[in-house]
Design an enzyme around this catalytic site. Structure first.
Site, PDB file in Angstrom:
ATOM      1  N   PHE A   1      54.769  34.934 -84.211  1.00 51.30           N
ATOM      2  CA  PHE A   1      55.980  35.326 -84.994  1.00 51.30           C
ATOM      3  C   PHE A   1      57.103  35.455 -83.950  1.00 51.30           C
ATOM      4  O   PHE A   1      57.090  36.137 -82.930  1.00 51.30           O
ATOM      5  CB  PHE A   1      55.890  36.986 -85.329  1.00 51.30           C
ATOM      6  CG  PHE A   1      57.131  36.991 -86.454  1.00 51.30           C
ATOM      7  CD1 PHE A   1      56.993  36.791 -87.624  1.00 51.30           C
ATOM      8  CD2 PHE A   1      58.319  37.711 -85.957  1.00 51.30           C
ATOM      9  CE1 PHE A   1      57.979  37.170 -88.573  1.00 51.30           C
ATOM     10  CE2 PHE A   1      59.205  37.768 -86.810  1.00 51.30           C
ATOM     11  CZ  PHE A   1      59.077  37.711 -88.152  1.00 51.30           C
TER      12      PHE A   1
ATOM     13  N   ASP B   1      58.455  34.999 -74.996  1.00 42.21           N
ATOM     14  CA  ASP B   1      59.145  35.525 -76.218  1.00 42.21           C
ATOM     15  C   ASP B   1      58.724  37.310 -76.025  1.00 42.21           C
ATOM     16  O   ASP B   1      57.799  37.524 -76.306  1.00 42.21           O
ATOM     17  CB  ASP B   1      59.014  35.174 -77.772  1.00 42.21           C
ATOM     18  CG  ASP B   1      59.584  35.774 -78.849  1.00 42.21           C
ATOM     19  OD1 ASP B   1      60.399  37.001 -78.503  1.00 42.21           O
ATOM     20  OD2 ASP B   1      59.635  35.502 -79.857  1.00 42.21           O
TER      21      ASP B   1
ATOM     22  N   LYS C   1      65.821  42.815 -79.625  1.00 39.21           N
ATOM     23  CA  LYS C   1      65.647  44.338 -80.334  1.00 39.21           C
ATOM     24  C   LYS C   1      66.066  45.464 -79.258  1.00 39.21           C
ATOM     25  O   LYS C   1      67.430  45.697 -79.419  1.00 39.21           O
ATOM     26  CB  LYS C   1      64.036  44.373 -80.374  1.00 39.21           C
ATOM     27  CG  LYS C   1      63.691  43.569 -81.527  1.00 39.21           C
ATOM     28  CD  LYS C   1      61.982  43.881 -81.796  1.00 39.21           C
ATOM     29  CE  LYS C   1      61.346  42.639 -82.639  1.00 39.21           C
ATOM     30  NZ  LYS C   1      61.848  42.932 -84.205  1.00 39.21           N
TER      31      LYS C   1
HETATM   32  C1  PLP Z   1      58.407  38.412 -80.854  1.00 41.81           C
HETATM   33  C2  PLP Z   1      59.445  38.468 -81.785  1.00 41.81           C
HETATM   34  N1  PLP Z   1      60.488  37.161 -81.754  1.00 41.81           N
HETATM   35  C3  PLP Z   1      61.377  37.281 -82.637  1.00 41.81           C
HETATM   36  C4  PLP Z   1      61.650  38.102 -83.560  1.00 41.81           C
HETATM   37  C5  PLP Z   1      62.745  38.049 -84.478  1.00 41.81           C
HETATM   38  O1  PLP Z   1      63.705  38.933 -84.194  1.00 41.81           O
HETATM   39  P1  PLP Z   1      64.817  39.069 -85.199  1.00 41.81           P
HETATM   40  O2  PLP Z   1      64.183  39.953 -86.354  1.00 41.81           O
HETATM   41  O3  PLP Z   1      66.066  39.907 -84.291  1.00 41.81           O
HETATM   42  O4  PLP Z   1      65.635  37.818 -85.571  1.00 41.81           O
HETATM   43  C6  PLP Z   1      60.762  39.012 -83.624  1.00 41.81           C
HETATM   44  C7  PLP Z   1      61.099  39.982 -84.710  1.00 41.81           C
HETATM   45  O5  PLP Z   1      60.101  40.958 -85.278  1.00 41.81           O
HETATM   46  C8  PLP Z   1      59.514  39.098 -82.830  1.00 41.81           C
HETATM   47  O6  PLP Z   1      58.712  40.220 -82.846  1.00 41.81           O
END
Ligand code: PLP
Length: 404
Positions: free
Chosen positions: A145, A230, A259
């Site tokens: 994700f 990530d 976040k």
């Molecule tokens: C590992 C990871 N990458 C990217 C994102 C995407 O972040 P955003 O919702 O701020 O676009 C999330 C969101 O849950 C995430 O958990």
């Protein structure tokens, strides 16, 4: 107060009436919050054990972060990157040092930072590695994700995230998470990067097999491929270290952060990498109106200062051990499996008892907020300011829910 006086049903009905149905929220209408606690419009209090999917690592309205935001609101909030402002360098400098990297590029949302990492990796591939035009490939993991943009959902393996949003962006290769042999086989001369979550959050807090991340690092180094971590959900103290990837002593070529970087106040994301990588971008090639704005940088700098003390990482490790001990004791008593690190856990509820959604609804009734994922799994990620008593209380509520 009688049920007729409660505001919650009307607020829920109005929200349902006026919004697209891209979420399926639990029936709580939050009005106020502080630390680990939120209060709904009817005055009921809940322990927040989701913490904005790690966006609230420092709790709701952390006093130091709120003070930094207030001070900046009184000075200047937005300039665009057409000009430099006096919060910019301090934030980028502080975050670069926290990451041990030369440079930082601030953005707003997590998905934007992932997109930035993808663009930088491709450009690096063409300009530095020498991949032929349009041929760059990025390897990702199944069940990943990384956000919701059209390019990012192009390499999602979750039908809910992907179906009906094509045509999809090419240039991504999916391998099973945790499978080094598959990764080795997928690397070819056009591979520019491997993009992975060091712990897969949305997939259910999946921790890869020991040695996997170190193996990814080795394969990337051997093949002149960028390793991109990530850490949007796993980073910034959540797992008991600043970055989850540190648990395997691994340093990626690029960190992707989001976040908690915004302190639960404003969206702040960033990529961090050395000059040899991030230096490929030239003026005009990438940007964002709000990326690195003064308010975001003031809050982001205050977040970096909190992390520099190590206090939150230590709390997460110490209280995380207590959380995992409490959860492990529920295995065989309504819980099938528990995974995670620090104050972060994926808990598989016995599917014969209830779904993850039902477990979260029952927890809500008992004053604890958590979120389900994929059938019978619930995720627990309390703010890192949670106390032992709050942790024990939430564990007792979960034990009562799974006992039925
Ligand atoms: C590992 C990871 N990458 C990217 C994102 C995407 O972040 P955003 O919702 O701020 O676009 C999330 C969101 O849950 C995430 O958990």
């Amino acid at each position: 107060m009688t049920t007729v006086d409660l505001r919650t049903p009307a607020e829920l009905a109005d929200a349902e009436r006026w919004t697209a149905h891209n979420y399926h929220p639990l029936p709580v209408v939050v009005a106020e919050a502080e630390g680990t606690w939120v209060t709904d419009v009817d005055g009921r209090r809940y322990l927040d054990f989701l913490a904005g999917y790690s966006a609230l690592n420092f709790g709701h309205r952390h006093p130091g972060l709120i003070a930094a935001a207030h001070a900046q609101l009184d000075r200047v909030t937005l300039t665009s990157r057409a000009f430099v402002h006096d919060q910019f360098a301090a934030f980028c400098h502080g975050l670069a040092e926290l990451c041990g990297k030369d440079l930082v590029l601030p953005m707003n949302t997590g998905a934007e930072a992932v997109e930035t990492a993808i663009k930088v990796a491709r450009k690096w591939g063409y300009r530095v590695k020498g991949v032929a035009d349009e041929r760059a490939e990025i390897i990702v993991a199944a069940d990943n994700f990384h956000g919701r943009t059209t390019t990012i959902v192009s390499f999602s393996t979750d039908p809910d995230a992907r179906a009906d949003f094509g045509p999809y962006t090419p240039g991504f290769v999916v391998v099973p998470y945790g499978d080094l042999a598959a990764l080795r086989a997928a690397i070819n001369p056009n591979t520019v990067a491997v993009l992975m979550e060091p712990i897969q959050g949305e997939a259910g807090v999946l921790v890869p097999p020991a040695g996997f991340l170190a193996g990814v690092r080795e394969l990337c180094t051997e093949n002149n491929v960028l390793m991109i971590a990530d850490e949007i959900q796993s980073g910034l103290g959540r797992t008991g270290k600043t970055f989850a990837i540190e648990h395997e002593g691994v340093v990626p070529d690029m960190y992707v952060l989001g976040k908690a970087l915004g302190g639960g106040i404003v969206p702040v994301s960033a990529v961090a990498a050395d000059r040899a990588v991030l230096g490929v971008l030239r003026p005009g090639e990438h940007g964002s109106t709000f990326g690195g704005n003064p308010l975001a940088c003031a809050v982001g700098t205050a977040v970096v200062r909190l992390l520099e003390t190590g206090e939150f990482q230590e709390r997460s490790a110490r209280l995380g051990a207590r959380l995992h001990e409490g959860l492990t004791a529920l295995i065989g008593k309504g819980v099938v499996a528990v995974r995670g690190r620090g104050l972060w856990a994926g808990v598989d509820i016995d599917p014969l008892l209830m779904t993850g959604r039902q477990a979260c609804e029952r927890l809500t009734e008992r004053g604890v907020l958590a979120k389900d994922t994929h059938g019978s799994t619930i995720r627990l990620a309390p703010p890192l300011v949670v106390t032992e008593e709050e942790l024990d209380h939430a564990l007792a509520q979960l034990a009562a829910v799974v006992r039925g």
